[in-house]
Design a protein around this motif. Structure first.
Motif, PDB file in Angstrom:
ATOM      1  N   VAL A 120       0.851  -1.187   0.000  1.00 26.49           N
ATOM      2  CA  VAL A 120       0.000   0.000   0.000  1.00 26.49           C
ATOM      3  C   VAL A 120       0.892   1.244   0.000  1.00 26.49           C
ATOM      4  O   VAL A 120       1.847   1.329   0.782  1.00 26.49           O
ATOM      5  CB  VAL A 120      -0.933   0.025   1.228  1.00 26.49           C
ATOM      6  N   VAL A 171      -6.553   1.941   5.469  1.00 31.99           N
ATOM      7  CA  VAL A 171      -5.476   1.049   5.021  1.00 31.99           C
ATOM      8  C   VAL A 171      -5.851  -0.412   5.277  1.00 31.99           C
ATOM      9  O   VAL A 171      -5.525  -1.291   4.477  1.00 31.99           O
ATOM     10  CB  VAL A 171      -4.148   1.416   5.714  1.00 31.99           C
ATOM     11  N   ALA A 216      -7.866  -1.443   2.525  1.00 32.19           N
ATOM     12  CA  ALA A 216      -7.015  -1.677   1.354  1.00 32.19           C
ATOM     13  C   ALA A 216      -6.365  -3.052   1.430  1.00 32.19           C
ATOM     14  O   ALA A 216      -6.259  -3.778   0.427  1.00 32.19           O
ATOM     15  CB  ALA A 216      -5.959  -0.584   1.256  1.00 32.19           C
TER      16      ALA A 216
END
Length: 599
Positions: free
Chosen positions: A70, A135, A138
């Motif tokens: 990421v 995140v 993600a």
């Protein structure tokens, strides 16, 4: 990894323990304080590494050297901004997911980033909790993508294995079909041999008449009978039924025939009880298989006086009737042959007068179902006044009229004291079949060409396995010839894939394709599925098929192509009517959604 989204950051920590690998993060921002905030939020996700750089150029170096899961990047940065970095990454390292940091002044740029494929964006300054949630989502997305790729790979491997298994099954089916044909051929020959053991012509007996009927349940059976003239005034009548069905029972009956001795070595008559006792001893010593036994009855008749001696080894009772309507059942006098080593068989002596009848039969006549006929039914039929020559056939039809599946062997012997002509009936079925006919259940597709006209013959039960070959040969023939006649006379069944394929063939060249000799059940399928275009191409006349026809050429068809053929056929059928659409839409949708059907 679980894809369930946790409600809190604490739950996220627990979920992270289930991840297969710890993630690597890259934070790109020229503001050290913002990088620190973002890194603090990322630290709670148990990463393998958190990398920090101040601009896009430095990020390029990191992304070129490391595998990053990421990237959290600002939009406005010196040297190379976030959007330029994303565009560069799309070409050089498309793996990471991107999260964009955006303030009000760069909101439009954040929208552009989302259009470039960014997963999400974070407002500036970001909250630590918000960083964790975005995140973490993600990471969930990454795991979902990985899992999807893994599942697609597994499906691809499974499809490849399935294709291999299908080919192996097809080879096994072909081998089994060949073996079945050989076995059936052997059974047909065995049937001929077994029937040769039966008496071929009724003997001429003054003052007596014999009517017999023999029907095996399959190609070969366990029933046996014989009528033998002994010396000048005696006659022996034997009827037997070996336990079981098919080849094993047939071999037992043949063994009994070989062991049957009605006279001793000096040629003197042996009484029925002695004959059965000797047979029992020989069979008991010879046959050791469990459940192998034979029921039998032997009648020794003095043709001059009408005196008869009867012994029965576990056989159904014979029925003795007189013209006055009197009736008597003569039950067995000992156990079935082959069950007891020292079995003894008593004899019953009866005196048959003119007009008396004696009916011997095997238990296949009585059957075993709730609606089977009984010995009382046989007695009533015997006393009903039906002509003697018609009685065996009448009894057979009565015994079998409600049987829809397999049945037992059936043998009937009617002995009557009186003048007349005797008849032996050994036909292989109630329809009078004299020779075995080949089964048409197995699909057989043939083709041939005569002049400018081509022919395809479709026989048996035709399934999707043949659909691509049928389409290929039809297209080839239509390219080269002005007329294609498809003969369906021997077609017993077509599945939906073949029906859809046939419809495609017809509408591809409506001026050239004709169908002939449609069976009623196939016509009903066409009508049920609204295949009016096919029905409208039924030929007004019948063209005889060429003498020499060849099997359709079969080539290897991959899973993807076969799936495409099935899909196309069902799309065709679904388009013909709302009822068809409802019936086949599920198949169409599932095939369309298959990720590997175009591979």
């Amino acid at each position: 990894m679980s894809t369930k989204r946790p409600a809190t950051a604490d739950a996220a920590g627990a979920e992270n323990n289930t991840r297969r690998t710890r993630p690597t993060f890259l934070v790109v921002d020229d503001d050290p304080m913002l990088r620190k905030i973002v890194a603090r939020g990322l630290a709670a996700l148990d990463p393998a590494e958190i990398l920090e750089v101040e601009d896009g150029l430095a990020a390029q170096d990191v992304l070129s050297a490391k595998n990053v899961d990421v990237v959290v990047t600002d939009v406005l940065m010196p040297h190379m901004n976030g959007l330029e970095l994303m565009k560069w990454a799309q070409e050089h390292c498309p793996g990471p997911l991107w999260i964009v940091l955006s303030g009000l002044e760069t909101f439009d740029a954040a929208v552009d980033a989302l259009q470039l494929g960014a997963f999400d964006y974070l407002g500036k300054p970001p909250e630590v909790q918000r960083v964790r949630v975005v995140v973490r989502n993600a990471l969930d997305q990454i795991e979902l993508v990985r899992e999807r790729k893994r599942l697609y790979g597994q499906i691809a491997r499974s499809n490849a294995q399935l294709a291999e298994n299908v080919e192996q099954l097809q080879q096994a089916c072909r081998m089994l079909e060949e073996q079945a044909a050989v076995i059936q051929s052997d059974l047909d020959r065995a049937e001929v041999i077994q029937r040769a053991l039966l008496p071929q012509e009724p003997p001429e007996i003054d003052g007596w008449c014999l009517e017999t009927l023999y029907r095996s349940g399959s190609s070969v059976g366990g029933d046996l009978y014989d009528v033998i003239l002994l010396h000048q005034k005696y006659m022996g009548v034997v009827i037997a039924d070996a336990a079981g069905h098919g080849v094993a029972a047939a071999m037992l009956s043949v063994l009994l025939k070989l062991r049957l001795n009605l006279t001793d070595k000096a040629g003197l008559l042996r009484m029925p009880g002695q004959v059965l006792s000797d047979l029992n001893r020989r069979l008991y010593e010879t046959v050791t298989a469990p459940g192998a036994f034979i029921t039998a009855m032997y009648v020794l008749l003095n043709r001059n006086t009408g005196q008869a001696w009867i012994a029965s080894a576990g056989h159904p009772p014979c029925i003795w009737t007189t013209p006055a309507g009197q009736c008597q059942l003569l039950a067995h006098t000992g156990p079935a042959l082959g069950l007891e080593a020292d079995a003894r068989y008593e004899e019953r002596e009866v005196q048959l007068a003119v007009g008396d009848r004696l009916l011997l039969y095997t238990d296949g006549v009585l059957g075993s179902g709730a609606e089977s006929i009984t010995s009382d039914d046989l007695t009533r039929t015997l006393r009903s006044g039906i002509d003697r020559a018609e009685l065996p056939g009448t009894l057979y039809r009565t015994a079998t009229q409600k049987i829809t599946g397999e049945r037992d062997d059936i043998t009937l012997i009617l002995l009557e004291r009186g003048e007349g002509v005797s008849h032996f009936d050994h036909t292989a079925s109630p329809e009078g079949r004299l020779t075995p006919q080949p089964s048409t259940t197995q699909a057989q597709l043939m083709y041939a060409v005569r002049g400018e006209q081509a022919f395809i013959s479709i026989a048996g039960n035709v399934t999707w396995v043949f659909s691509q070959a049928l389409l290929d040969i039809a297209n080839t023939l239509l390219e080269r010839h002005n007329k294609l006649t498809i003969d369906l006379a021997a077609c017993e069944y077509m599945d939906s894939t073949c029906l859809g394929t046939l419809h495609e063939i017809v509408i591809s060249r409506p001026d050239a394709v004709y169908l002939q000799r449609m069976p009623a059940n196939i016509r009903e399928l066409f009508e049920e599925l609204s295949m009016g275009a096919v029905l409208s191409h039924e030929s007004p006349s019948i063209d005889p098929l060429p003498d020499l026809m060849e099997p359709l050429p079969r080539r290897e068809v991959g899973v993807a192509q076969q799936c495409a053929r099935i899909l196309s056929a069902h799309e065709t059928l679904a388009s013909l009517s709302p009822e068809n659409r409802e019936k086949f839409q599920g198949v169409v949708d599932s095939l369309r959604e298959d990720p590997d059907r175009n591979r």
